[in-house]
Every structure is written in C-alpha cells, then in structure tokens.
Design an enzyme around this catalytic site. Structure first.
Site, PDB file in Angstrom:
ATOM      1  N   HIS A  78       0.959  -1.516  -0.423  1.00  0.00           N
ATOM      2  CA  HIS A  78       0.149   0.245  -0.310  1.00  0.00           C
ATOM      3  C   HIS A  78       0.807   1.108  -0.233  1.00  0.00           C
ATOM      4  O   HIS A  78       1.017   2.524  -0.457  1.00  0.00           O
ATOM      5  CB  HIS A  78      -0.660   0.284   1.309  1.00  0.00           C
ATOM      6  CG  HIS A  78      -1.754  -1.087   1.178  1.00  0.00           C
ATOM      7  ND1 HIS A  78      -2.791  -0.934   1.653  1.00  0.00           N
ATOM      8  CD2 HIS A  78      -1.643  -1.898   0.120  1.00  0.00           C
ATOM      9  CE1 HIS A  78      -3.819  -2.337   1.757  1.00  0.00           C
ATOM     10  NE2 HIS A  78      -2.966  -2.687   0.745  1.00  0.00           N
ATOM     11  N   HIS A 260      -8.581  -2.397  -5.409  1.00  0.00           N
ATOM     12  CA  HIS A 260      -7.986  -2.411  -4.201  1.00  0.00           C
ATOM     13  C   HIS A 260      -7.134  -3.701  -4.593  1.00  0.00           C
ATOM     14  O   HIS A 260      -5.982  -3.356  -4.478  1.00  0.00           O
ATOM     15  CB  HIS A 260      -8.553  -2.984  -3.640  1.00  0.00           C
ATOM     16  CG  HIS A 260      -7.572  -3.266  -2.155  1.00  0.00           C
ATOM     17  ND1 HIS A 260      -7.289  -1.833  -1.501  1.00  0.00           N
ATOM     18  CD2 HIS A 260      -6.662  -3.917  -1.417  1.00  0.00           C
ATOM     19  CE1 HIS A 260      -5.556  -2.423  -0.625  1.00  0.00           C
ATOM     20  NE2 HIS A 260      -5.862  -3.575  -0.209  1.00  0.00           N
ATOM     21  N   ASP A 264      -3.071  -3.043  -5.004  1.00  0.00           N
ATOM     22  CA  ASP A 264      -2.301  -3.528  -4.764  1.00  0.00           C
ATOM     23  C   ASP A 264      -1.183  -4.042  -6.195  1.00  0.00           C
ATOM     24  O   ASP A 264       0.218  -4.498  -5.755  1.00  0.00           O
ATOM     25  CB  ASP A 264      -2.826  -5.158  -4.557  1.00  0.00           C
ATOM     26  CG  ASP A 264      -3.130  -5.043  -3.117  1.00  0.00           C
ATOM     27  OD1 ASP A 264      -3.005  -4.245  -2.410  1.00  0.00           O
ATOM     28  OD2 ASP A 264      -3.621  -6.203  -2.582  1.00  0.00           O
ATOM     29  N   HIS A 287      -0.837 -11.682  -4.494  1.00  0.00           N
ATOM     30  CA  HIS A 287       0.197 -11.432  -3.735  1.00  0.00           C
ATOM     31  C   HIS A 287       1.324 -11.821  -4.857  1.00  0.00           C
ATOM     32  O   HIS A 287       2.639 -11.363  -4.941  1.00  0.00           O
ATOM     33  CB  HIS A 287       0.318 -11.279  -2.798  1.00  0.00           C
ATOM     34  CG  HIS A 287      -0.341 -10.115  -1.700  1.00  0.00           C
ATOM     35  ND1 HIS A 287       0.075  -8.341  -2.699  1.00  0.00           N
ATOM     36  CD2 HIS A 287      -1.333  -9.520  -0.651  1.00  0.00           C
ATOM     37  CE1 HIS A 287      -0.711  -7.584  -2.022  1.00  0.00           C
ATOM     38  NE2 HIS A 287      -1.555  -8.287  -1.251  1.00  0.00           N
ATOM     39  N   HIS A 365      44.834 -19.674 -32.760  1.00  0.00           N
ATOM     40  CA  HIS A 365      43.925 -19.753 -32.218  1.00  0.00           C
ATOM     41  C   HIS A 365      42.411 -19.498 -32.835  1.00  0.00           C
ATOM     42  O   HIS A 365      41.901 -18.407 -33.330  1.00  0.00           O
ATOM     43  CB  HIS A 365      43.683 -18.300 -31.530  1.00  0.00           C
ATOM     44  CG  HIS A 365      42.851 -19.220 -29.958  1.00  0.00           C
ATOM     45  ND1 HIS A 365      41.427 -18.485 -30.449  1.00  0.00           N
ATOM     46  CD2 HIS A 365      42.789 -19.648 -28.551  1.00  0.00           C
ATOM     47  CE1 HIS A 365      41.080 -18.652 -29.284  1.00  0.00           C
ATOM     48  NE2 HIS A 365      41.896 -19.259 -28.228  1.00  0.00           N
TER      49      HIS A 365
END
Length: 462
Positions: A78, A260, A264, A287, A365
């Site tokens: 929050h 809400h 979140d 979450h 190489h």
C-alpha cells in the site's frame, strides 16, 4: 526527458500494523537520485536497510513481505503503491516496527502525506522500460495471469472473479497514473468471512477493525463466530448489511474490491525497480502472481540493460585515427588492438577495432576455426580505457598504463574475422592519483560479446 522525483520534506504517520497489531511510526524522507524506495528499520541495531526489490519477497500470505539478512518488512504494497501513484522515484521509508501502519486499509493517507511533504524534481533522468512485446506470467495452480503489452502510457486493468454471490466478477482500470490519487488510492483492503475466521484463529489481523478492512460475508454467521468477531473488533454489536458486508462502513465504489486489487498490483510491481511504459492486464491478481511477474520483469530488464548495444555512426570522422592513438598509447602492432576512437568525454571513451583474418593471434587460435581470444578482447577494452586515462595528463607519451585488477569478466559470444568490435568504457569512480576504475563492454553484430570491470594505474616512465 522525464526527471526523477523525491519528496521535499520528511513527514511521519503513526498507526498500527494490520497483522502485528503493533503501534508503528513511519517517516518518509527525501532520497538521492537512483535510490529507489528503501525501508529502514530504525528500531533495530545498525538501522538495516531493505530495498523495495522483488528478489527480497519471501512470503505473500495476506500481503507482500520482504526479508533481507533476517530483517523483515511486512505488507509493503500500500505504501509503495502511493509512491508510484504520486509519480515519485526516490524515498527513504523509516519504520520502528516490521509493518507499516494499515491506516484505513488503502493508500489514501500515504498519498495525502506525500502531497503534504511536497514533490520536487531531481537532476537525473528517470529510467523507464519501454515494453516492445507481450510479456506474461501465469500461476498454473490458480489460473491467475498478469501480462504487459506495448502502450504509450502506464496503464493497469484488474479483472477479478471470486466465485461468490456476495462478490462475483469485477473489473477496474487505471488509464493513467494521474488517475491513481482520485480513482484508486482510497480503495480499501478486504477479506471474506471464511478467511477472517482462519486469520483470527492463527493470531493474525491483530490490528484489524471494521474501519480498515471490508469484510464480505460469504457464509452464515454462527453465534460463536459472531461472539468471536465482537471480541476481535471490540464491538458490542455486529451485523451484516444488505449488500453482504459487515456493518460500520460504506463502500466507496461498487467495484472497490477490484480497485483495491489494482492498487495491490501497482504496489507489488513497484518492486521491479524500474518504471514501465506499457499496459498491465491482471486476471485474478494476487500478491504471489504479482511478485512473480515483478521478478520476471526485473530479470528481463536487467538483462536487456546489460546487453543494450549503444548506437554510433561508424562512418563519421573519428575523434582519433591510428596515428593519433599511437601518439598517446605506447603499444605497437602486433599488440595494438584499437584502430579508432570515435567518442570520448571526461567519464567515458568509445574505441573500435576491425577484426581481420590477418591478425597475428589467428595463427594459433585456432588455425582451422579462427576465434579472437577472450584475453585479447579484454586487452583491447583496456587499451581503449588507456586512451581515457592518458588523456587526463598533459604529456601522455611519458606514461605507461598497468593493470591493477580485473573483475567480473564474462564472454558471451565469439568474435570472428570480419567482425567490427566496439569498446565502451565508463568510469565507475573519478580518476584519482592516476588510478582508473571502469566498466568496460565490448559489442559486435548488435550483441554484447564481453564485459569486465577493470582497474589500471598510469606511472611515469623513468
């Protein structure tokens, strides 16, 4: 260019933690550029710092909980949502307990505190990740999914379906971050009665009351449960309103639960650590899925930033040609590995080498499949850095450059005859006492082919 922002003045709030029930004081303080959001536990020895980073998420039961070296921050979402919603980048959040105050279960009071403290721009550009393709995360166990798609603005849509008569399908959308304060910030946290009973039995929501959480009644309330709720909330009487919620509060919006959940999402995705330019669509968010998506995005962004290939005009007149380079560097063929310097400032240098089949190292190489040795790439990066450090003295021809340390060397792709190598070296710290500490990257064919952290020192020729 969008500048980073912090708050002008520090400001404090007090309250209780929702789950701990402990009194807590929380103070917001201005933070320097690139600080991000950092929690400081002032009640613990040494005042340990926990960054708001998705990689510190350890638990998502009834909130997003962070832990670093045994130090915890509970229900961070929050507060973080309020900072994102107020378009803030850098804040220090001091707490004298593990959990921010729940206030009314929304971000409203945090937003009001931020606005009271004032907001100011800082002298640094905001880092924004521009979404170019759809990125998603799905929780197979629950069917929850979050994805982000390209968009001209940061937008969030949350779609929830709780499968109950009292609270079924709801949607909420934030078309712009500017809408957060008026449309999302005051949406309060909620719980179902069956969850509430379990939480009470496990000694959680000690700081809960009917003013900081909406309780949806999704089952018959027995007499014993009613008595337990009276005790838990310190009320002489509790009843159920016609819309199926416990009494003593009125919904701010018919879809307050979905709003809400969107709040979140905004708070949890703050843990990515980078602002997003894209549209988030969250189906049945929670979450766990929020923070798993944040971890995935954080990893993708870090990889892309590390591999980001700078663009230079290779056809422009070089800042230094091979003759100018040899007037500064003591190296000579076959051990001179840069052909041009195309850009340089007080803090960085960009060099270039055209790799040909005639290089002396290809003799051995590898004769049948020539590959440029990694150690030669490191040496070429160092020679580019040598130009930077030797340019800091008036008589570079009288100095030699010596390696002091090489760290974090990584080789990612082969370099072959015909490739053009670009070396970009950036100072990690200012040059002091002839010591140069730099991050060096080598690019070819649109890819990062090698990287290393180099430290060297120049010394005068005796």
């Amino acid at each position: 260019m969008v500048k980073q922002k912090t708050i002008k003045n520090e400001i404090s709030l007090t309250g209780v933690g929702l789950h701990t029930g402990k009194d807590v004081k929380m103070t917001f303080k201005p933070a320097p550029i690139n600080n991000g959001f950092t929690f400081v536990r002032v009640d613990l020895e040494g005042q340990p710092i926990i960054e708001a980073d998705a990689n510190y998420v350890v638990n998502t039961q009834r909130g997003t909980n962070l832990e670093k070296k045994g130090v915890k921050i509970q229900t961070s979402e929050h507060v973080l949502a309020a900072f994102i919603g107020c378009d803030i980048d850098n804040v220090i959040i001091e707490l004298d307990a593990s959990e921010p105050p729940i206030m009314d279960g929304s971000s409203k009071f945090f937003v009001e505190a931020i606005e009271k403290a004032g907001i100011e721009e800082q002298d640094a550009e905001r880092n924004v990740y521009v979404v170019k393709e759809v990125i998603s995360y799905t929780d197979e166990a629950t069917g929850s999914e979050i994805l982000v798609m390209p968009s001209d603005d940061y937008q969030v849509t949350a779609m929830v379906d709780f499968g109950t008569k009292v609270l079924g399908t709801q949607n909420a959308t934030m078309k712009s971050i500017a809408d957060f304060k008026t449309e999302i910030a005051d949406a309060r946290t909620f719980s179902f009665l069956h969850e509430l009973e379990a939480l009470l039995e496990n000694g959680l929501i000690k700081g809960g009351d009917l003013n900081n959480a909406i309780v949806y009644v999704d089952k018959e309330i027995s007499e014993s449960t009613m008595e337990n709720l009276k005790v838990a909330f310190g009320k002489e009487k509790i009843s159920v309103k016609p819309n199926g919620i416990l009494d003593n509060l009125t919904l701010h919006y018919p879809n307050e639960a979905a709003r809400h959940k969107l709040l979140d999402v905004v708070g949890d995705l703050a843990l990515i650590g980078t602002r997003i330019k894209g549209k988030i669509i969250a189906n049945k968010p929670g979450h766990f899925v929020n923070t798993q998506f944040a971890k995935k995005m954080s990893k993708i962004i870090k990889i892309e930033q590390r591999n980001q290939v700078p663009v230079f005009d290779l056809n422009q007149e070089p800042l230094m040609d091979i003759h100018k380079i040899m007037s500064i560097l003591p190296h000579r063929p076959p051990f001179l590995f840069i052909d041009r310097i195309i850009e340089m400032s007080d803090t960085h240098v960009v060099g270039l080498k055209n790799v040909t089949m005639n290089e002396s190292f290809f003799v051995g190489h590898f004769p049948g499949a020539p590959v440029m040795p990694g150690v030669i790439i490191v040496e070429a990066m160092a020679q580019s850095g040598g130009i930077l450090i030797l340019s800091s003295v008036p008589d570079p021809e009288n100095y030699l450059t010596y390696f002091m340390k090489i760290d974090n060397v990584k080789f990612k792709h082969k370099v072959l005859p015909g490739d053009t190598l670009i070396f970009k070296c950036d100072l990690i710290s200012p040059i002091r006492r002839g010591i140069c500490h730099m991050q060096a990257n080598a690019y070819s064919n649109g890819k990062l082919v090698a990287e290393a952290e180099l430290m060297a020192q120049i010394a005068k020729i005796n």
